[in-house]
Motif scaffolding. Structure first.
Motif, PDB file in Angstrom:
ATOM      1  N   GLY A   1       7.368   0.060   3.694  1.00  0.00           N
ATOM      2  CA  GLY A   1       7.197   1.475   3.937  1.00  0.00           C
ATOM      3  C   GLY A   1       7.199   2.280   2.652  1.00  0.00           C
ATOM      4  N   VAL A   2       6.394   3.319   2.622  1.00  0.00           N
ATOM      5  CA  VAL A   2       6.365   4.261   1.499  1.00  0.00           C
ATOM      6  C   VAL A   2       6.214   5.666   2.067  1.00  0.00           C
ATOM      7  N   ALA A   3       6.578   6.661   1.272  1.00  0.00           N
ATOM      8  CA  ALA A   3       6.410   8.047   1.697  1.00  0.00           C
ATOM      9  C   ALA A   3       4.965   8.495   1.564  1.00  0.00           C
ATOM     10  N   ASP A   4       4.274   8.002   0.532  1.00  0.00           N
ATOM     11  CA  ASP A   4       2.888   8.388   0.277  1.00  0.00           C
ATOM     12  C   ASP A   4       2.123   7.154  -0.170  1.00  0.00           C
ATOM     13  N   CYS A   5       1.156   6.715   0.632  1.00  0.00           N
ATOM     14  CA  CYS A   5       0.425   5.482   0.348  1.00  0.00           C
ATOM     15  C   CYS A   5      -0.383   5.578  -0.944  1.00  0.00           C
TER      16      CYS A   5
ATOM     17  N   ARG B   1      -7.141  -3.494  -1.596  1.00  0.00           N
ATOM     18  CA  ARG B   1      -7.807  -2.670  -0.585  1.00  0.00           C
ATOM     19  C   ARG B   1      -7.306  -1.249  -0.748  1.00  0.00           C
ATOM     20  N   GLU B   2      -8.237  -0.352  -0.974  1.00  0.00           N
ATOM     21  CA  GLU B   2      -7.890   1.047  -1.218  1.00  0.00           C
ATOM     22  C   GLU B   2      -7.190   1.649   0.002  1.00  0.00           C
ATOM     23  N   PRO B   3      -6.403   2.689  -0.211  1.00  0.00           N
ATOM     24  CA  PRO B   3      -5.739   3.343   0.924  1.00  0.00           C
ATOM     25  C   PRO B   3      -6.739   3.787   1.977  1.00  0.00           C
ATOM     26  N   ARG B   4      -6.376   3.539   3.234  1.00  0.00           N
ATOM     27  CA  ARG B   4      -7.218   3.971   4.348  1.00  0.00           C
ATOM     28  C   ARG B   4      -6.325   4.271   5.538  1.00  0.00           C
ATOM     29  N   ASP B   5      -6.836   5.126   6.412  1.00  0.00           N
ATOM     30  CA  ASP B   5      -6.077   5.520   7.592  1.00  0.00           C
ATOM     31  C   ASP B   5      -6.273   4.518   8.715  1.00  0.00           C
TER      32      ASP B   5
ATOM     33  N   ALA C   1      -2.475   0.565   2.109  1.00  0.00           N
ATOM     34  CA  ALA C   1      -3.200  -0.063   1.016  1.00  0.00           C
ATOM     35  C   ALA C   1      -2.655  -1.472   0.841  1.00  0.00           C
ATOM     36  N   VAL C   2      -3.510  -2.377   0.388  1.00  0.00           N
ATOM     37  CA  VAL C   2      -3.091  -3.754   0.104  1.00  0.00           C
ATOM     38  C   VAL C   2      -3.120  -3.947  -1.404  1.00  0.00           C
ATOM     39  N   LEU C   3      -2.015  -4.447  -1.944  1.00  0.00           N
ATOM     40  CA  LEU C   3      -1.854  -4.604  -3.378  1.00  0.00           C
ATOM     41  C   LEU C   3      -1.561  -6.052  -3.721  1.00  0.00           C
ATOM     42  N   ALA C   4      -1.700  -6.380  -4.999  1.00  0.00           N
ATOM     43  CA  ALA C   4      -1.211  -7.640  -5.556  1.00  0.00           C
ATOM     44  C   ALA C   4      -0.291  -7.296  -6.712  1.00  0.00           C
ATOM     45  N   ASP C   5       0.849  -7.983  -6.790  1.00  0.00           N
ATOM     46  CA  ASP C   5       1.762  -7.742  -7.903  1.00  0.00           C
ATOM     47  C   ASP C   5       1.236  -8.437  -9.160  1.00  0.00           C
ATOM     48  N   PRO C   6       1.908  -8.342 -10.300  1.00  0.00           N
ATOM     49  CA  PRO C   6       1.370  -8.930 -11.537  1.00  0.00           C
ATOM     50  C   PRO C   6       1.125 -10.432 -11.473  1.00  0.00           C
TER      51      PRO C   6
ATOM     52  N   GLY D   1       0.042 -11.923  -8.604  1.00  0.00           N
ATOM     53  CA  GLY D   1      -0.945 -12.163  -7.554  1.00  0.00           C
ATOM     54  C   GLY D   1      -0.412 -12.177  -6.139  1.00  0.00           C
ATOM     55  N   ALA D   2       0.882 -11.984  -5.931  1.00  0.00           N
ATOM     56  CA  ALA D   2       1.427 -11.965  -4.571  1.00  0.00           C
ATOM     57  C   ALA D   2       0.927 -10.728  -3.838  1.00  0.00           C
ATOM     58  N   ARG D   3       0.353 -10.926  -2.663  1.00  0.00           N
ATOM     59  CA  ARG D   3      -0.220  -9.836  -1.876  1.00  0.00           C
ATOM     60  C   ARG D   3       0.858  -9.194  -1.001  1.00  0.00           C
ATOM     61  N   PHE D   4       0.795  -7.865  -0.901  1.00  0.00           N
ATOM     62  CA  PHE D   4       1.666  -7.124   0.005  1.00  0.00           C
ATOM     63  C   PHE D   4       0.973  -5.810   0.338  1.00  0.00           C
ATOM     64  N   ALA D   5       1.446  -5.145   1.372  1.00  0.00           N
ATOM     65  CA  ALA D   5       0.863  -3.876   1.773  1.00  0.00           C
ATOM     66  C   ALA D   5       1.919  -2.778   1.682  1.00  0.00           C
ATOM     67  N   VAL D   6       1.452  -1.571   1.413  1.00  0.00           N
ATOM     68  CA  VAL D   6       2.307  -0.385   1.492  1.00  0.00           C
ATOM     69  C   VAL D   6       1.767   0.486   2.611  1.00  0.00           C
ATOM     70  N   LEU D   7       2.668   1.006   3.435  1.00  0.00           N
ATOM     71  CA  LEU D   7       2.277   1.750   4.627  1.00  0.00           C
ATOM     72  C   LEU D   7       3.080   3.030   4.732  1.00  0.00           C
ATOM     73  N   ALA D   8       2.371   4.158   4.758  1.00  0.00           N
ATOM     74  CA  ALA D   8       2.996   5.435   5.093  1.00  0.00           C
ATOM     75  C   ALA D   8       2.804   5.633   6.590  1.00  0.00           C
ATOM     76  N   ALA D   9       3.860   5.432   7.338  1.00  0.00           N
ATOM     77  CA  ALA D   9       3.745   5.456   8.796  1.00  0.00           C
ATOM     78  C   ALA D   9       3.205   6.790   9.283  1.00  0.00           C
TER      79      ALA D   9
END
Length: 257
Positions: free
Chosen positions: A207-211, A227-231, A238-243, A245-253
């Motif tokens: 979870g994040v306050a602002d994606c 993957r760029e932020p999308r509704d 948004a889907v990110l990779a850390d330095p 390469g581990a993939r994770f997502a951030v979600l502003a509910a």
């Protein structure tokens, strides 16, 4: 504060990171989420590190098992009996990779692969039940299987966990799995644009306050936006990779935006 003291069987209960450099990964996630890294100095722990937020456990990290293994976030599901879960995995066509094995007095874990090769784990609680902080910024807030075989996945996981499937019918692009009427996880078919070398995998959401701000911060800290932020109906993701390469997502509910 949505703190947890236990999990019903079949619900996701924990996530940890396999990293080639746990200290460097801890620095990245400290910058991203404000986590504090607490390394277990017991020699039998193998350098395992717990991530906490305001003193409450939210996730963990440990070294990759081999130098050629990719860095990845691992998803754990609560199990009443890890041995029985292993039997169900094999009967449903999956593979037992490791365990079940007891982790001191913390609990019992086992590592599995579904028929497509996506890795997941179960956790039979002992002293530790899993993440104690969920569903708020900087804590786990969702788990989603990315698969090229949604039909197979919708047959396999309900056999293992007793989940009910909603959606995924009549051409719908995804599905939701429920455990005792409560959302357990989601399923998303991999789109044609996903590179073929990306295997089926479980994607952990934080979870994040602002994606958009979180995605920008991830890049500034050395990560990448996959993957760029999308509704979405659930919020902005948004889907990110850390330095590493581990993939994770951030979600502003949706309810928090």
């Amino acid at each position: 504060m949505p703190t947890r003291t236990g999990y019903r069987p079949g619900l996701p209960c924990y996530a940890d990171l396999s990293s080639p450099d746990v200290a460097a990964s801890a620095a990245f996630y400290a910058a991203m989420f404000g986590w504090r890294a607490e390394r277990d100095h017991d020699p039998d722990a193998g350098g395992y590190t717990r991530f906490t937020l305001r003193g409450v456990p939210v996730a963990g990290a440990g070294p990759t098992f081999a130098a050629d293994r990719p860095s990845t976030w691992n998803t754990y599901f609560a199990a009443e009996d890890a041995e029985c879960a292993a039997l169900r995995v094999k009967e449903a066509g999956g593979q037992v990779v490791t365990g079940p094995a007891q982790v001191a007095d913390e609990g019992t874990m086992a590592v599995f692969q579904d028929p497509e090769g996506a890795a997941f784990l179960v956790w039979q609680a002992g002293r530790c039940h899993g993440a104690r902080l969920v569903d708020e910024p900087a804590s786990p807030c969702g788990f989603e299987l990315w698969t090229r075989d949604p039909v197979g996945a919708m047959a396999f996981y309900p056999e293992v966990f007793g989940w009910e499937t909603r959606g995924g019918q009549d051409g719908e692009p995804g599905a939701v799995w429920l455990a005792d009427g409560r959302r357990a996880a989601g399923l998303r078919p991999m789109e044609d644009g996903v590179p073929p070398e990306v295997p089926a995998h479980w994607l952990v959401h934080f979870g994040v306050a602002d994606c958009d701000d979180a995605a920008d911060l991830g890049v500034r800290c050395g990560g990448r936006v996959l993957r760029e932020p999308r509704d979405l109906p659930s919020g902005r993701r948004a889907v990110l990779a850390d330095p590493f390469g581990a993939r994770f997502a951030v979600l502003a509910a949706a309810r928090a935006r």
